[in-house]
Design a protein around this motif. Structure first.
Motif, PDB file in Angstrom:
ATOM      1  N   HIS A 203       0.820  -1.208   0.000  1.00  0.00           N
ATOM      2  CA  HIS A 203       0.000   0.000   0.000  1.00  0.00           C
ATOM      3  C   HIS A 203       0.858   1.265   0.000  1.00  0.00           C
ATOM      4  O   HIS A 203       0.504   2.260  -0.644  1.00  0.00           O
ATOM      5  CB  HIS A 203      -0.948  -0.002   1.197  1.00  0.00           C
ATOM      6  CG  HIS A 203      -2.044  -1.024   1.094  1.00  0.00           C
ATOM      7  ND1 HIS A 203      -2.921  -1.080   0.035  1.00  0.00           N
ATOM      8  CD2 HIS A 203      -2.387  -2.053   1.924  1.00  0.00           C
ATOM      9  CE1 HIS A 203      -3.762  -2.081   0.213  1.00  0.00           C
ATOM     10  NE2 HIS A 203      -3.459  -2.690   1.344  1.00  0.00           N
ATOM     11  N   ALA A 204       1.975   1.240   0.692  1.00  0.00           N
ATOM     12  CA  ALA A 204       2.868   2.402   0.694  1.00  0.00           C
ATOM     13  C   ALA A 204       3.380   2.671  -0.718  1.00  0.00           C
ATOM     14  O   ALA A 204       3.418   3.830  -1.173  1.00  0.00           O
ATOM     15  CB  ALA A 204       4.035   2.164   1.650  1.00  0.00           C
ATOM     16  N   LYS A 205       3.750   1.642  -1.425  1.00  0.00           N
ATOM     17  CA  LYS A 205       4.223   1.800  -2.802  1.00  0.00           C
ATOM     18  C   LYS A 205       3.110   2.333  -3.689  1.00  0.00           C
ATOM     19  O   LYS A 205       3.313   3.250  -4.502  1.00  0.00           O
ATOM     20  CB  LYS A 205       4.742   0.472  -3.339  1.00  0.00           C
ATOM     21  CG  LYS A 205       5.395   0.557  -4.717  1.00  0.00           C
ATOM     22  CD  LYS A 205       5.995  -0.780  -5.101  1.00  0.00           C
ATOM     23  CE  LYS A 205       6.820  -0.662  -6.387  1.00  0.00           C
ATOM     24  NZ  LYS A 205       6.000  -0.268  -7.548  1.00  0.00           N
ATOM     25  N   ALA A 206       1.899   1.780  -3.530  1.00  0.00           N
ATOM     26  CA  ALA A 206       0.768   2.223  -4.346  1.00  0.00           C
ATOM     27  C   ALA A 206       0.426   3.688  -4.069  1.00  0.00           C
ATOM     28  O   ALA A 206       0.137   4.457  -4.992  1.00  0.00           O
ATOM     29  CB  ALA A 206      -0.445   1.336  -4.090  1.00  0.00           C
ATOM     30  N   TRP A 207       0.455   4.088  -2.803  1.00  0.00           N
ATOM     31  CA  TRP A 207       0.151   5.478  -2.451  1.00  0.00           C
ATOM     32  C   TRP A 207       1.162   6.430  -3.064  1.00  0.00           C
ATOM     33  O   TRP A 207       0.821   7.543  -3.464  1.00  0.00           O
ATOM     34  CB  TRP A 207       0.155   5.646  -0.929  1.00  0.00           C
ATOM     35  CG  TRP A 207      -1.118   5.225  -0.269  1.00  0.00           C
ATOM     36  CD1 TRP A 207      -2.029   4.317  -0.738  1.00  0.00           C
ATOM     37  CD2 TRP A 207      -1.620   5.665   0.991  1.00  0.00           C
ATOM     38  NE1 TRP A 207      -3.053   4.162   0.155  1.00  0.00           N
ATOM     39  CE2 TRP A 207      -2.833   4.973   1.218  1.00  0.00           C
ATOM     40  CE3 TRP A 207      -1.147   6.553   1.952  1.00  0.00           C
ATOM     41  CZ2 TRP A 207      -3.595   5.178   2.379  1.00  0.00           C
ATOM     42  CZ3 TRP A 207      -1.896   6.751   3.100  1.00  0.00           C
ATOM     43  CH2 TRP A 207      -3.111   6.071   3.317  1.00  0.00           C
ATOM     44  N   SER A 208       2.412   6.016  -3.119  1.00  0.00           N
ATOM     45  CA  SER A 208       3.460   6.907  -3.606  1.00  0.00           C
ATOM     46  C   SER A 208       3.396   7.099  -5.121  1.00  0.00           C
ATOM     47  O   SER A 208       3.948   8.055  -5.650  1.00  0.00           O
ATOM     48  CB  SER A 208       4.839   6.357  -3.234  1.00  0.00           C
ATOM     49  OG  SER A 208       5.125   5.165  -3.961  1.00  0.00           O
TER      50      SER A 208
END
Length: 220
Positions: A203-208
């Motif tokens: 999710h952190a990667k997707a948000w970024s």
């Protein structure tokens, strides 16, 4: 990206939800070095309980509120402002007695505010104002409440969060649940933490990779 990061566990160093929320923020910052974080610890800054004056004040037009009413709403006004100024939201908490911790329920009571986080339309609808913000609910559960488990029907936390935040405009939240934790063997707890960290990393990667819609709309 400006993130509002809210922790609600009464535990400190031993809190799994705090450990995981810090992990997510670290992952997000690694992908987005310009990340700005507004941090709120509800164990240290517990919102006040609702009072009669508060309840009356919320249904009184701003121009008709007394000084006492305005003072009673001050904490709520400030919390709503912090929510509305954020591009993304992270709420981390343990499950307490099948639902949210008391401090987080008090927080919800402070931020569901007519004219601020939702508005009534002329045709009788209620429209939340937090739409477009990426939102992640990170929870830790003592037992395993995943579908197919004996306790699956006891999860009152997920629907309560969906309902309260859906009303104020959060229509597509992400849930990452670490379970089982308290009532489990060490190997099960470790596996639960690994699963949660793997999900949080994704999710952190997707948000970024995409700017929050709320930030884009404000910039435009």
């Amino acid at each position: 990206m400006k993130l509002l990061h809210v922790d609600a566990s009464p535990k400190q160093a031993s809190s799994s939800s705090r450990t995981l929320s810090r992990f997510f923020v670290d992952q997000l910052r690694a992908y987005s070095p310009s990340l700005s974080v507004d941090y709120l610890d509800l164990a240290a800054e517990a919102p006040p309980a609702m009072t009669e004056i508060f309840a009356r004040a919320t249904y009184t037009s701003p121009e008709e509120r007394t000084p006492q009413m305005r003072a009673e709403l001050a904490v709520s006004d400030a919390l709503c402002a912090r929510l509305l100024s954020a591009d993304a939201l992270l709420f981390a908490m343990p499950m307490h007695n099948w639902t949210m911790p008391a401090a987080f329920k008090a927080f919800v009571d402070m931020i569901v505010r007519g004219g601020l986080t939702y508005v009534a339309t002329d045709d009788g609808r209620y429209v939340g104002t937090l739409g477009g913000r990426k939102t992640l609910f990170l929870t830790t559960r003592g037992v395993d409440l995943r579908p197919g488990t004996p306790f699956a029907a006891m999860d009152a936390l997920t629907p309560a969060l969906r309902a309260a935040f859906g009303f104020i405009g959060v229509t597509d939240p992400v849930f990452v649940d670490a379970q089982p934790m308290q009532f489990a063997h060490e190997v099960e707890r470790a596996a639960a933490m690994r699963r949660a960290k793997a999900e949080l990393s994704l999710h952190a990667k997707a948000w970024s990779e995409t700017e929050p819609r709320a930030a884009l709309s404000r910039a435009g």
